[in-house]
Design a protein around this motif. Structure first.
Motif, short mmCIF file in Angstrom:
data_model
loop_
_atom_site.label_atom_id
_atom_site.label_comp_id
_atom_site.label_asym_id
_atom_site.label_seq_id
_atom_site.Cartn_x
_atom_site.Cartn_y
_atom_site.Cartn_z
N LEU A 307 21.91 -10.60 -5.17
CA LEU A 307 20.81 -11.30 -4.31
C LEU A 307 19.90 -10.67 -3.37
O LEU A 307 18.79 -10.92 -3.36
N ASP A 308 20.71 -9.72 -2.83
CA ASP A 308 19.87 -8.88 -1.98
C ASP A 308 18.62 -8.05 -2.63
O ASP A 308 17.78 -8.24 -2.30
N ARG A 309 19.28 -7.44 -3.72
CA ARG A 309 18.08 -6.99 -4.57
C ARG A 309 17.02 -7.56 -5.16
O ARG A 309 15.83 -7.11 -5.09
N ALA A 310 17.26 -8.68 -5.39
CA ALA A 310 16.24 -9.75 -6.08
C ALA A 310 15.42 -10.17 -5.01
O ALA A 310 14.35 -10.24 -4.99
N GLN A 311 16.08 -10.59 -3.90
CA GLN A 311 15.12 -10.78 -2.65
C GLN A 311 14.20 -9.75 -2.25
O GLN A 311 13.27 -10.07 -1.98
N GLU A 312 14.68 -8.48 -2.35
CA GLU A 312 13.69 -7.33 -1.88
C GLU A 312 12.64 -7.42 -2.99
O GLU A 312 11.34 -7.10 -2.54
N ALA A 313 12.85 -7.54 -4.33
CA ALA A 313 11.93 -7.43 -5.32
C ALA A 313 11.05 -8.39 -5.28
O ALA A 313 9.74 -8.45 -5.22
N ILE A 344 14.79 -19.72 -6.49
CA ILE A 344 16.10 -19.58 -7.20
C ILE A 344 17.16 -18.91 -6.63
O ILE A 344 18.27 -19.21 -6.45
N VAL A 345 16.47 -17.60 -6.17
CA VAL A 345 17.54 -16.92 -5.25
C VAL A 345 18.04 -17.54 -4.20
O VAL A 345 19.29 -17.58 -3.78
N ARG A 346 17.20 -18.26 -3.43
CA ARG A 346 17.84 -19.30 -2.46
C ARG A 346 18.80 -20.38 -2.74
O ARG A 346 19.75 -20.58 -2.16
N GLY A 347 18.65 -20.94 -3.97
CA GLY A 347 19.66 -21.94 -4.36
C GLY A 347 20.81 -21.32 -4.77
O GLY A 347 21.90 -21.75 -4.49
N VAL A 348 20.79 -20.13 -5.39
CA VAL A 348 21.91 -19.52 -5.81
C VAL A 348 22.88 -18.97 -4.46
O VAL A 348 24.13 -19.01 -4.40
N ARG A 349 22.06 -18.43 -3.72
CA ARG A 349 22.84 -17.74 -2.19
C ARG A 349 23.43 -18.90 -1.72
O ARG A 349 24.66 -18.85 -1.14
N SER A 350 22.77 -20.01 -1.56
CA SER A 350 23.50 -21.57 -0.84
C SER A 350 24.54 -21.87 -1.54
O SER A 350 25.58 -22.21 -0.92
N ARG A 351 24.89 -21.49 -2.77
CA ARG A 351 26.03 -21.96 -3.47
C ARG A 351 27.07 -20.75 -3.66
O ARG A 351 28.29 -21.16 -3.39
N THR A 352 26.76 -19.69 -3.50
CA THR A 352 27.88 -18.44 -3.54
C THR A 352 28.45 -18.29 -2.15
O THR A 352 29.53 -18.08 -1.97
#
Length: 358
Positions: A307-313, A344-352
């Protein structure tokens, strides 16, 4: 032949065989009990197995609901038949009247399976019970009620199914399909334009169908757990499944939106938007990194790292989009993709929240 084999496998599945065995047992038991019913009901023992049969469904909740609906429709149908039979015998006009009235009554809101029973019961009572309508009606209703009760009891006590096993594989199929879509689009960003393959641009129907399969699996699991005594021993957080479902459905919508945007940019001759060539690498990296997030969600211990790497990209893409906008380059398409990926990344982070999800 393939379809035939698939049909045979489905008919002979463990769940179907269990349902068949329970239905057979319930019908046989209902027939035995029917012999001891008091009064006129004893003259109509064949309706007890029918009652057991109509209450046998793959889930306890459906068994209870459909059984009660059948009895409701039966009661209303008897009422229609008695009302018409008071003034007429089983003439063609009376038959037409009870069937028509039964169909109308069955159209009332929230009747469910009762809708089918109203005209059928009305017809049976009018025609079969012509020589003893009250006795037949009472026997019919009592035997059906006994059969429904037996069917529900058998379904409740004997291995009521919990349809949990299909949920996790369904989520996995959709996450991997979405990840594959993002990864294919990432590859397209680095190919000479227009890209040599465009199969990813035609997968929206497949993604929507896969998302529907996930919803069906979660809904089925939720329904199977209602009033199911085995739920206490076989626990699953269905509330979490429903929350994951909402997240993955939103991700599906966002991936479909990205697909529309990029397919339009690449192949639509009349598209008003475009992607500056110097944003291609940032777009590809953000798409690929978000694809990894979806692919590894629930399967990797390093989901936070992905998630962090995706957010950086995605942040790097946003910076590149801003720089291109300063140069008056067209950035609407890239900005739209960046926004969808961030969601998408924010949604997955909220669930994980740092924990792998099923």
């Amino acid at each position: 032949m393939t379809a035939l084999r698939a049909g045979v496998r489905q008919a002979a599945s463990r769940e179907r065989l269990l349902l068949a065995a329970k239905s057979a047992f319930a019908a046989g038991l209902a027939w035995v009990v029917a012999q001891y019913m008091p009064g006129p009901a004893a003259n109509y023992p064949y309706y007890a197995p029918l009652g057991a049969l109509v209450s046998m469904y793959p889930t306890v909740a459906d068994s209870f609901q459909r059984g009660l609906q059948s009895l409701l429709g039966l009661t209303l149908g008897i009422g229609v038949a008695i009302a018409v039979g008071t003034f007429s015998g089983p003439t063609a006009l009376a038959v037409a009247l009870v069937v028509g009235t039964g169909v109308l009554v069955g159209g009332l809101p929230r009747m469910g399976s009762a809708a089918d029973w109203v005209p059928m019961a009305a017809l049976f009572v009018l025609v079969i019970g012509v020589n003893g309508r009250d006795e037949f009606s009472l026997g019919y209703l009592l035997q059906m009620a006994a059969g429904v009760a037996i069917g529900f009891a058998v379904n409740w006590f004997i291995l009521p199914p919990l349809h949990y096993r299909a949920v996790t594989p369904a989520f996995r199929r959709l996450r991997h399909a979405l990840a594959g879509q993002l990864e294919d689009m990432a590859a397209a960003m680095t190919e000479p334009w227009p890209p040599s393959h465009q199969d990813w641009a035609e997968r929206e129907g497949i993604l929507a169908q896969t998302a529907a399969e996930v919803r069906a699996a979660v809904d089925r699991a939720d329904l199977s757990a209602r009033a199911n005594p085995r739920r206490r021993r076989h626990r699953r957080d269905l509330a979490a499944d429903l929350a994951d479902l909402r997240t993955v459905e939103r991700a599906t919508f966002q991936v479909e939106d990205i697909t529309d945007v990029l397919a339009s940019v690449i192949w639509d001759e009349h598209a008003v938007a475009s992607v500056p060539p110097d944003l291609a690498n940032e777009l590809a990296e953000a798409l690929a990194a978000t694809g990894i997030v979806l692919r590894t969600w629930g399967e990797s211990d390093d989901v936070d790292g992905h998630l962090d790497r995706a957010q950086e990209a995605i942040d790097a893409l946003a910076v590149a989009v801003h720089g291109a906008a300063v140069r008056d380059a067209p950035v609407a398409a890239a900005a739209s993709v960046s926004l969808d990926l961030a969601r998408i990344v924010r949604g997955v982070r909220s669930r994980t929240d740092g924990q792998p999800q099923a």
